[in-house]
Design a protein around this motif. Structure first.
Motif, PDB file in Angstrom:
ATOM      1  N   LEU A  73      26.957  67.988  29.405  1.00  0.00           N
ATOM      2  CA  LEU A  73      26.441  67.986  28.034  1.00  0.00           C
ATOM      3  C   LEU A  73      27.517  67.534  27.046  1.00  0.00           C
ATOM      4  CD1 LEU A  73      24.272  71.220  27.858  1.00  0.00           C
ATOM      5  CD2 LEU A  73      23.497  68.854  27.725  1.00  0.00           C
ATOM      6  N   ALA A  74      28.744  67.948  27.272  1.00  0.00           N
ATOM      7  CA  ALA A  74      29.842  67.537  26.393  1.00  0.00           C
ATOM      8  C   ALA A  74      30.085  66.028  26.468  1.00  0.00           C
ATOM      9  CB  ALA A  74      31.115  68.286  26.764  1.00  0.00           C
ATOM     10  N   TYR A  76      27.905  63.789  26.462  1.00  0.00           N
ATOM     11  CA  TYR A  76      26.943  63.122  25.576  1.00  0.00           C
ATOM     12  C   TYR A  76      27.240  63.355  24.102  1.00  0.00           C
ATOM     13  CZ  TYR A  76      23.940  62.029  29.524  1.00  0.00           C
ATOM     14  OH  TYR A  76      23.447  61.528  30.691  1.00  0.00           O
ATOM     15  N   THR A  77      28.087  64.312  23.784  1.00  0.00           N
ATOM     16  CA  THR A  77      28.340  64.670  22.388  1.00  0.00           C
ATOM     17  C   THR A  77      29.655  64.071  21.909  1.00  0.00           C
ATOM     18  OG1 THR A  77      29.457  66.716  23.020  1.00  0.00           O
ATOM     19  CG2 THR A  77      27.089  66.843  22.638  1.00  0.00           C
ATOM     20  N   GLY A  78      29.995  64.352  20.681  1.00  0.00           N
ATOM     21  CA  GLY A  78      31.275  63.915  20.140  1.00  0.00           C
ATOM     22  C   GLY A  78      31.334  62.439  19.823  1.00  0.00           C
ATOM     23  N   GLY A  79      30.194  61.812  19.574  1.00  0.00           N
ATOM     24  CA  GLY A  79      30.182  60.399  19.240  1.00  0.00           C
ATOM     25  C   GLY A  79      30.394  59.468  20.420  1.00  0.00           C
ATOM     26  N   ARG A  80      30.280  60.000  21.632  1.00  0.00           N
ATOM     27  CA  ARG A  80      30.494  59.163  22.808  1.00  0.00           C
ATOM     28  C   ARG A  80      29.251  58.372  23.185  1.00  0.00           C
ATOM     29  NH1 ARG A  80      32.601  64.125  23.832  1.00  0.00           N
ATOM     30  NH2 ARG A  80      34.839  64.207  23.784  1.00  0.00           N
ATOM     31  N   GLY A  85      27.782  59.223  28.502  1.00  0.00           N
ATOM     32  CA  GLY A  85      27.254  60.409  29.183  1.00  0.00           C
ATOM     33  C   GLY A  85      26.529  60.049  30.472  1.00  0.00           C
TER      34      GLY A  85
END
Length: 137
Positions: A73-74, A76-80, A85
């Protein structure tokens, strides 16, 4: 008064060479991310397969599955974005298939696929960092 040619403490201005160094640092961090995710996920994947079928290892399975879920899940987050992801999930899937085929030569067949997946994840991050830099300029 001999002031440094790159910065002045009184004016609060950043050094002239700070922007390229910050961009380089951001690029290096972005290119290292796929390998950091590999270090975080692949031991957990191997641990799931090592503990499979052993009595009393249920809590460890849940812990490892939870860890894998959170790390994915991380990714996919943080503007990546979804591309990064998806590639991290794809690499974990390839690692899972390599673990499933472990005693056979097919295990070696998954290794180049893993390396290609890591390179693709690096290229996705390279493009993301490059487009952010281009928008600022």
């Amino acid at each position: 008064m001999d002031e440094s040619p790159t910065t002045s403490r009184e004016s609060g201005m950043a050094p002239a060479s700070a922007a390229p160094e910050a961009d380089l640092r951001r690029l290096v961090n972005a290119l290292a991310e796929p390998y950091a995710y590999a270090v975080l996920t692949w031991p957990a994947v191997v641990g799931v397969f090592l503990l499979q079928g052993q009595a009393g290892q249920g809590p460890w399975h849940y812990l490892l599955y939870g860890w894998l879920g959170l790390v994915h899940l991380a990714a996919y987050t943080g503007g990546r974005g979804f591309g990064f992801g998806n590639l991290i999930t794809f690499n974990s899937l390839c690692m899972t298939l390599a673990c499933m085929t472990h005693p056979s030569p097919w295990t070696l067949a998954w290794l180049p696929v893993l390396l290609i997946g890591l390179l693709a994840a690096q290229r996705v991050r390279w493009r993301q960092v490059g487009t952010r830099h281009a928008r600022r300029a």
